[in-house]
Every structure is written in structure tokens, then in C-alpha cells.
Design a protein around this motif. Sequence first.
Motif, PDB file in Angstrom:
ATOM      1  N   GLU A  86       0.848  -1.203   0.000  1.00 43.61           N
ATOM      2  CA  GLU A  86       0.000   0.000   0.000  1.00 43.61           C
ATOM      3  C   GLU A  86       0.876   1.242   0.000  1.00 43.61           C
ATOM      4  O   GLU A  86       2.040   1.195   0.394  1.00 43.61           O
ATOM      5  CB  GLU A  86      -0.851   0.046   1.283  1.00 43.61           C
ATOM      6  CG  GLU A  86      -1.803  -1.086   1.472  1.00 43.61           C
ATOM      7  CD  GLU A  86      -3.203  -0.747   1.015  1.00 43.61           C
ATOM      8  OE1 GLU A  86      -3.505   0.441   0.822  1.00 43.61           O
ATOM      9  OE2 GLU A  86      -3.980  -1.674   0.837  1.00 43.61           O
ATOM     10  N   GLY A  87       0.280   2.356  -0.369  1.00 44.58           N
ATOM     11  CA  GLY A  87       0.912   3.662  -0.185  1.00 44.58           C
ATOM     12  C   GLY A  87       2.278   3.802  -0.818  1.00 44.58           C
ATOM     13  O   GLY A  87       3.176   4.411  -0.234  1.00 44.58           O
ATOM     14  N   VAL A  88       2.453   3.260  -2.008  1.00 45.36           N
ATOM     15  CA  VAL A  88       3.738   3.383  -2.695  1.00 45.36           C
ATOM     16  C   VAL A  88       3.851   4.803  -3.244  1.00 45.36           C
ATOM     17  O   VAL A  88       3.001   5.248  -4.019  1.00 45.36           O
ATOM     18  CB  VAL A  88       3.857   2.378  -3.864  1.00 45.36           C
ATOM     19  CG1 VAL A  88       5.183   2.531  -4.587  1.00 45.36           C
ATOM     20  CG2 VAL A  88       3.642   0.953  -3.375  1.00 45.36           C
ATOM     21  N   ARG A  89       4.874   5.500  -2.825  1.00 46.46           N
ATOM     22  CA  ARG A  89       5.091   6.861  -3.321  1.00 46.46           C
ATOM     23  C   ARG A  89       6.577   7.091  -3.540  1.00 46.46           C
ATOM     24  O   ARG A  89       7.413   6.669  -2.740  1.00 46.46           O
ATOM     25  CB  ARG A  89       4.589   7.914  -2.329  1.00 46.46           C
ATOM     26  CG  ARG A  89       3.095   7.914  -2.094  1.00 46.46           C
ATOM     27  CD  ARG A  89       2.306   8.314  -3.347  1.00 46.46           C
ATOM     28  NE  ARG A  89       0.907   8.483  -3.069  1.00 46.46           N
ATOM     29  CZ  ARG A  89       0.017   7.508  -2.969  1.00 46.46           C
ATOM     30  NH1 ARG A  89       0.391   6.253  -3.115  1.00 46.46           N
ATOM     31  NH2 ARG A  89      -1.252   7.774  -2.706  1.00 46.46           N
ATOM     32  N   ILE A  90       6.865   7.776  -4.616  1.00 50.79           N
ATOM     33  CA  ILE A  90       8.234   8.150  -4.974  1.00 50.79           C
ATOM     34  C   ILE A  90       8.276   9.665  -5.079  1.00 50.79           C
ATOM     35  O   ILE A  90       7.390  10.274  -5.694  1.00 50.79           O
ATOM     36  CB  ILE A  90       8.639   7.511  -6.329  1.00 50.79           C
ATOM     37  CG1 ILE A  90       8.464   5.986  -6.306  1.00 50.79           C
ATOM     38  CG2 ILE A  90      10.060   7.914  -6.703  1.00 50.79           C
ATOM     39  CD1 ILE A  90       9.265   5.256  -5.264  1.00 50.79           C
ATOM     40  N   HIS A  91       9.297  10.272  -4.487  1.00 54.03           N
ATOM     41  CA  HIS A  91       9.449  11.723  -4.561  1.00 54.03           C
ATOM     42  C   HIS A  91       9.524  12.135  -6.034  1.00 54.03           C
ATOM     43  O   HIS A  91      10.138  11.446  -6.859  1.00 54.03           O
ATOM     44  CB  HIS A  91      10.708  12.162  -3.817  1.00 54.03           C
ATOM     45  CG  HIS A  91      10.781  13.633  -3.613  1.00 54.03           C
ATOM     46  ND1 HIS A  91      11.204  14.492  -4.604  1.00 54.03           N
ATOM     47  CD2 HIS A  91      10.473  14.398  -2.542  1.00 54.03           C
ATOM     48  CE1 HIS A  91      11.148  15.722  -4.138  1.00 54.03           C
ATOM     49  NE2 HIS A  91      10.707  15.699  -2.895  1.00 54.03           N
ATOM     50  N   ALA A  92       8.933  13.267  -6.378  1.00 57.33           N
ATOM     51  CA  ALA A  92       8.878  13.740  -7.769  1.00 57.33           C
ATOM     52  C   ALA A  92      10.257  13.774  -8.415  1.00 57.33           C
ATOM     53  O   ALA A  92      10.400  13.441  -9.599  1.00 57.33           O
ATOM     54  CB  ALA A  92       8.225  15.127  -7.823  1.00 57.33           C
ATOM     55  N   ASP A  93      11.286  14.142  -7.658  1.00 60.94           N
ATOM     56  CA  ASP A  93      12.647  14.220  -8.211  1.00 60.94           C
ATOM     57  C   ASP A  93      13.221  12.861  -8.580  1.00 60.94           C
ATOM     58  O   ASP A  93      14.210  12.789  -9.305  1.00 60.94           O
ATOM     59  CB  ASP A  93      13.603  14.861  -7.191  1.00 60.94           C
ATOM     60  CG  ASP A  93      13.251  16.294  -6.874  1.00 60.94           C
ATOM     61  OD1 ASP A  93      12.421  16.884  -7.587  1.00 60.94           O
ATOM     62  OD2 ASP A  93      13.823  16.820  -5.894  1.00 60.94           O
ATOM     63  N   GLU A  94      12.633  11.790  -8.061  1.00 61.50           N
ATOM     64  CA  GLU A  94      13.188  10.443  -8.252  1.00 61.50           C
ATOM     65  C   GLU A  94      12.359   9.588  -9.206  1.00 61.50           C
ATOM     66  O   GLU A  94      12.759   8.472  -9.520  1.00 61.50           O
ATOM     67  CB  GLU A  94      13.261   9.724  -6.898  1.00 61.50           C
ATOM     68  CG  GLU A  94      14.283  10.292  -5.957  1.00 61.50           C
ATOM     69  CD  GLU A  94      15.657   9.664  -6.138  1.00 61.50           C
ATOM     70  OE1 GLU A  94      15.762   8.561  -6.695  1.00 61.50           O
ATOM     71  OE2 GLU A  94      16.633  10.287  -5.695  1.00 61.50           O
ATOM     72  N   ARG A  95      11.220  10.093  -9.650  1.00 61.34           N
ATOM     73  CA  ARG A  95      10.377   9.281 -10.529  1.00 61.34           C
ATOM     74  C   ARG A  95      11.117   8.981 -11.823  1.00 61.34           C
ATOM     75  O   ARG A  95      11.763   9.848 -12.387  1.00 61.34           O
ATOM     76  CB  ARG A  95       9.046   9.987 -10.795  1.00 61.34           C
ATOM     77  CG  ARG A  95       8.209  10.041  -9.533  1.00 61.34           C
ATOM     78  CD  ARG A  95       6.866  10.701  -9.726  1.00 61.34           C
ATOM     79  NE  ARG A  95       6.285  10.959  -8.403  1.00 61.34           N
ATOM     80  CZ  ARG A  95       5.615  12.045  -8.083  1.00 61.34           C
ATOM     81  NH1 ARG A  95       5.383  12.978  -8.984  1.00 61.34           N
ATOM     82  NH2 ARG A  95       5.151  12.193  -6.858  1.00 61.34           N
ATOM     83  N   GLY A  96      11.018   7.740 -12.260  1.00 67.45           N
ATOM     84  CA  GLY A  96      11.706   7.315 -13.467  1.00 67.45           C
ATOM     85  C   GLY A  96      13.140   6.874 -13.233  1.00 67.45           C
ATOM     86  O   GLY A  96      13.836   6.493 -14.163  1.00 67.45           O
ATOM     87  N   SER A  97      13.592   6.872 -11.982  1.00 64.28           N
ATOM     88  CA  SER A  97      14.988   6.530 -11.667  1.00 64.28           C
ATOM     89  C   SER A  97      15.193   5.047 -11.386  1.00 64.28           C
ATOM     90  O   SER A  97      16.318   4.609 -11.190  1.00 64.28           O
ATOM     91  CB  SER A  97      15.449   7.323 -10.437  1.00 64.28           C
ATOM     92  OG  SER A  97      14.798   6.831  -9.267  1.00 64.28           O
ATOM     93  N   GLY A  98      14.102   4.278 -11.323  1.00 63.39           N
ATOM     94  CA  GLY A  98      14.200   2.879 -10.945  1.00 63.39           C
ATOM     95  C   GLY A  98      13.933   2.640  -9.468  1.00 63.39           C
ATOM     96  O   GLY A  98      13.907   1.495  -9.014  1.00 63.39           O
ATOM     97  N   LEU A  99      13.734   3.706  -8.714  1.00 66.24           N
ATOM     98  CA  LEU A  99      13.492   3.580  -7.279  1.00 66.24           C
ATOM     99  C   LEU A  99      12.203   2.808  -6.983  1.00 66.24           C
ATOM    100  O   LEU A  99      12.172   1.973  -6.081  1.00 66.24           O
ATOM    101  CB  LEU A  99      13.446   4.957  -6.619  1.00 66.24           C
ATOM    102  CG  LEU A  99      13.075   4.993  -5.139  1.00 66.24           C
ATOM    103  CD1 LEU A  99      14.032   4.146  -4.321  1.00 66.24           C
ATOM    104  CD2 LEU A  99      13.054   6.421  -4.636  1.00 66.24           C
ATOM    105  N   GLY A 100      11.146   3.067  -7.746  1.00 68.80           N
ATOM    106  CA  GLY A 100       9.891   2.342  -7.533  1.00 68.80           C
ATOM    107  C   GLY A 100      10.094   0.844  -7.691  1.00 68.80           C
ATOM    108  O   GLY A 100       9.592   0.053  -6.884  1.00 68.80           O
ATOM    109  N   THR A 101      10.847   0.448  -8.713  1.00 68.39           N
ATOM    110  CA  THR A 101      11.145  -0.963  -8.925  1.00 68.39           C
ATOM    111  C   THR A 101      11.909  -1.532  -7.737  1.00 68.39           C
ATOM    112  O   THR A 101      11.594  -2.622  -7.244  1.00 68.39           O
ATOM    113  CB  THR A 101      11.955  -1.145 -10.227  1.00 68.39           C
ATOM    114  OG1 THR A 101      11.147  -0.695 -11.318  1.00 68.39           O
ATOM    115  CG2 THR A 101      12.346  -2.596 -10.443  1.00 68.39           C
ATOM    116  N   GLN A 102      12.899  -0.790  -7.240  1.00 70.18           N
ATOM    117  CA  GLN A 102      13.663  -1.253  -6.088  1.00 70.18           C
ATOM    118  C   GLN A 102      12.774  -1.440  -4.865  1.00 70.18           C
ATOM    119  O   GLN A 102      12.923  -2.430  -4.134  1.00 70.18           O
ATOM    120  CB  GLN A 102      14.795  -0.270  -5.763  1.00 70.18           C
ATOM    121  CG  GLN A 102      15.927  -0.294  -6.760  1.00 70.18           C
ATOM    122  CD  GLN A 102      16.991   0.718  -6.387  1.00 70.18           C
ATOM    123  OE1 GLN A 102      16.878   1.897  -6.695  1.00 70.18           O
ATOM    124  NE2 GLN A 102      18.022   0.260  -5.715  1.00 70.18           N
TER     125      GLN A 102
END
Length: 150
Positions: A86-102
Motif C-alpha cells: 500500500e501507499g507506494v510513493r516516490i518523490h517527484a525528483d526520483e520518478r523514473g529513476s528505478g526507485l519504484g522498482t527497487q
Amino acid sequence: MGDLEIRAAVTDDVPAIVGMLADDPLGAQRESPDDLAPYLTALERLSSDPNQRLVVAVREGRVVGTLQLTIIPGLSRRGATRSIIEGVRIHADERGSGLGTQLIEWAISESRDSGCQLVQLTSDTSRTDAHRFYERLGFTASHTGFKLSL
């Protein structure tokens, strides 16, 4: 980009977490970054429950992502344990960096380590980019979800 640490959320992380929760059209309607009291109370409840993991991703001392993982023992599926992300969020500066996948890979690994046979998540029907992201990671849109506001 610096090293990434995924760790349990602490009180000092709450403003950054709430900021990320509020940083989209849906969250802007639901969240109240100006009043952290209910979030701090929720963090206390989550931290004392062994089946809850509220984590943050930290890069160079800055909270850049978050998610909540809930472990649910069950009777169905031959007594299977499942997890819910639940509640998966990535800071705007990091979107597209692969952080969500990690973060999602961390949650899947943590679920396996906790004996889960199934990982599930829900995503608002309007979040079509998120749906494509989850499908790329192997999730399937297999169910229809319902909510009842109380």
C-alpha cells in the motif's frame, strides 16, 4: 545518485512521507500535511504491529520513497499467508529513476522471507501509469476491488 537505504520509518520521516502522499491529484484531496498528529498516531500503531512494515527509501540522507507492507495470515488457499503493498510513493525528483522498482522488489523479497505465497496490491482506477508499472513487474489485474467509506 548515491547509495539507497530502505529502512523502517521513524517519527522524523513523517513530514516527508505525508508530503509524498499528498503530491498527486488524489492525495492532495485526502492528505493534510499541515496537521501531522493523525499520521504520528498511525505510525505508533504501525510500529507496534509485527505484521506491518512502513518503510522509507533514503538517498543521501533524504527520504525519497515510501511504502507500507502488511503481512496477513489466512485460512484460504490452504492456510496461505499473503502480503499487501500500500501507499507506494516516490518523490517527484526520483520518478523514473528505478526507485519504484527497487521498493517493490524489496517488498516482494520481504514477503517471501515472511512466508507469503501471494503479494497483492490495489491501485486507484485513475492511476493508469501505475498500472502499467505494476504489470511490468509481473503483477496481473486479476480482481475487481470495492471500498466502503465509514
